[in-house]
Design a protein around this motif. Sequence first.
Motif, short mmCIF file in Angstrom:
data_model
loop_
_atom_site.label_atom_id
_atom_site.label_comp_id
_atom_site.label_asym_id
_atom_site.label_seq_id
_atom_site.Cartn_x
_atom_site.Cartn_y
_atom_site.Cartn_z
N ASP A 3 26.63 28.75 119.24
CA ASP A 3 28.05 28.87 118.96
C ASP A 3 28.50 27.70 118.10
OD1 ASP A 3 29.95 26.93 120.71
OD2 ASP A 3 28.16 27.42 121.86
N LEU A 4 29.41 28.01 117.20
CA LEU A 4 30.00 27.02 116.31
C LEU A 4 31.51 27.06 116.48
CD1 LEU A 4 27.93 27.76 113.08
CD2 LEU A 4 27.58 25.88 114.69
N GLU A 5 32.15 25.89 116.41
CA GLU A 5 33.61 25.84 116.52
C GLU A 5 34.16 24.83 115.53
OE1 GLU A 5 37.13 25.61 119.86
OE2 GLU A 5 35.13 24.86 120.39
N ILE A 6 35.13 25.29 114.76
CA ILE A 6 35.84 24.41 113.84
C ILE A 6 37.33 24.63 114.02
CG2 ILE A 6 33.96 24.35 112.16
CD1 ILE A 6 35.62 26.30 110.41
N TYR A 7 38.12 23.66 113.54
CA TYR A 7 39.57 23.73 113.64
C TYR A 7 40.15 23.68 112.23
CZ TYR A 7 38.68 22.78 118.51
OH TYR A 7 38.22 22.87 119.81
N ILE A 8 40.98 24.67 111.92
CA ILE A 8 41.53 24.83 110.58
C ILE A 8 43.02 24.53 110.61
CG2 ILE A 8 41.81 26.43 108.64
CD1 ILE A 8 39.54 28.12 110.19
N ARG A 9 43.46 23.59 109.78
CA ARG A 9 44.88 23.21 109.75
C ARG A 9 45.67 24.19 108.87
NH1 ARG A 9 47.41 17.50 109.82
NH2 ARG A 9 49.54 17.96 109.24
N ASP A 30 40.35 41.38 111.14
CA ASP A 30 41.68 41.55 110.56
C ASP A 30 42.49 40.30 110.88
OD1 ASP A 30 44.14 42.21 109.61
OD2 ASP A 30 44.42 43.95 110.90
N ASP A 31 42.47 39.34 109.96
CA ASP A 31 43.21 38.09 110.16
C ASP A 31 44.43 38.01 109.25
OD1 ASP A 31 41.60 37.79 107.91
OD2 ASP A 31 41.23 35.67 108.25
N THR A 32 45.04 39.16 108.98
CA THR A 32 46.26 39.17 108.17
C THR A 32 47.45 38.60 108.96
OG1 THR A 32 46.61 41.49 108.77
CG2 THR A 32 45.55 41.04 106.65
N ASP A 33 47.34 38.61 110.30
CA ASP A 33 48.35 37.97 111.15
C ASP A 33 47.61 36.98 112.04
OD1 ASP A 33 50.32 37.16 112.90
OD2 ASP A 33 50.66 39.14 113.77
N VAL A 34 47.81 35.69 111.80
CA VAL A 34 47.09 34.66 112.56
C VAL A 34 47.99 33.94 113.56
CG1 VAL A 34 45.24 34.31 110.89
CG2 VAL A 34 47.38 33.04 110.62
N SER A 35 49.06 34.63 114.01
CA SER A 35 49.99 34.01 114.96
C SER A 35 49.54 34.22 116.41
CB SER A 35 51.40 34.56 114.76
OG SER A 35 51.41 35.96 115.00
N PRO A 55 44.95 30.51 117.62
CA PRO A 55 45.99 29.69 116.99
C PRO A 55 46.61 28.71 117.98
CG PRO A 55 46.85 31.86 117.47
CD PRO A 55 45.38 31.88 117.85
N GLY A 56 47.25 27.69 117.44
CA GLY A 56 47.99 26.74 118.27
C GLY A 56 47.13 25.70 118.97
N ALA A 57 45.95 25.44 118.46
CA ALA A 57 45.08 24.43 119.07
C ALA A 57 45.52 23.04 118.63
CB ALA A 57 43.63 24.68 118.67
N PHE A 58 45.45 22.08 119.52
CA PHE A 58 45.76 20.68 119.20
C PHE A 58 47.05 20.51 118.43
CE2 PHE A 58 41.25 20.22 120.13
CZ PHE A 58 41.26 19.06 120.89
N GLY A 59 48.17 20.73 119.07
CA GLY A 59 49.45 20.43 118.46
C GLY A 59 49.98 21.52 117.55
N LYS A 60 49.52 22.71 117.71
CA LYS A 60 50.06 23.91 117.05
C LYS A 60 49.71 24.09 115.58
CE LYS A 60 52.01 24.92 120.91
NZ LYS A 60 51.03 25.30 121.88
N ARG A 61 49.31 23.07 114.87
CA ARG A 61 49.04 23.23 113.43
C ARG A 61 47.62 23.68 113.15
NH1 ARG A 61 51.82 19.15 109.48
NH2 ARG A 61 51.24 20.86 108.12
N PHE A 62 46.76 23.64 114.16
CA PHE A 62 45.36 24.01 113.96
C PHE A 62 45.04 25.33 114.63
CE2 PHE A 62 45.28 19.55 113.05
CZ PHE A 62 44.28 19.40 112.09
N THR A 63 44.13 26.05 114.02
CA THR A 63 43.57 27.27 114.61
C THR A 63 42.10 27.01 114.87
OG1 THR A 63 45.13 28.68 113.42
CG2 THR A 63 43.10 29.72 114.22
N SER A 64 41.67 27.30 116.09
CA SER A 64 40.27 27.16 116.43
C SER A 64 39.54 28.43 116.01
CB SER A 64 40.13 26.97 117.94
OG SER A 64 38.78 27.11 118.34
N LEU A 65 38.43 28.27 115.32
CA LEU A 65 37.56 29.38 114.95
C LEU A 65 36.24 29.20 115.70
CD1 LEU A 65 36.40 31.76 113.28
CD2 LEU A 65 35.88 30.11 111.50
N VAL A 66 35.89 30.20 116.51
CA VAL A 66 34.64 30.17 117.26
C VAL A 66 33.77 31.33 116.80
CG1 VAL A 66 33.59 30.31 119.56
CG2 VAL A 66 35.80 29.15 119.27
N MET A 67 32.53 31.03 116.47
CA MET A 67 31.55 32.07 116.12
C MET A 67 30.36 31.94 117.06
SD MET A 67 31.63 32.23 111.99
CE MET A 67 31.81 30.48 111.68
#
Length: 124
Positions: A3-9, A30-35, A55-67
């Motif tokens: 598993d890989l995890e990154i955080y996207i601002r 389908d990531d046209t809505d990332v809320s 969405p909303g990881a670490f202070g709301k500005r980051f989205t965690s992506l897990v594969m």
Amino acid sequence: MQDLEIYIRDLEPAAVSNWLEGQLDELQLDDTDVSSVVKGMARYSGARVRITLYPGAFGKRFTSLVMEGDELPWNSDLDCARSAWRAMDTEIRCSPGDWKEGDPVEDDKWWRLDHRGEQLVVWN
């Protein structure tokens, strides 16, 4: 299972699917809505890959992506983060790889990739 995890601002809609299109086969995301949480799947080297955006990881500005999958295109979170940063041109963060569930996070260092380069930083 790897598993890989990154955080996207400040993740833009469809940015992850646009990036992963060239990395994975049979992408269904389908990531046209990332809320809210987005789940998808793909294949890599014939193996199934589960993809989840939180969405909303670490202070709301980051989205965690897990594969998660038996085979993934990258060997580490940092390799994945580098690829994502080149494709999305927004700040990407990831663990340096030695953090384990239950370890304190306060003074843990994270990789930050952005226009300033790659740096180990405290999250805040």
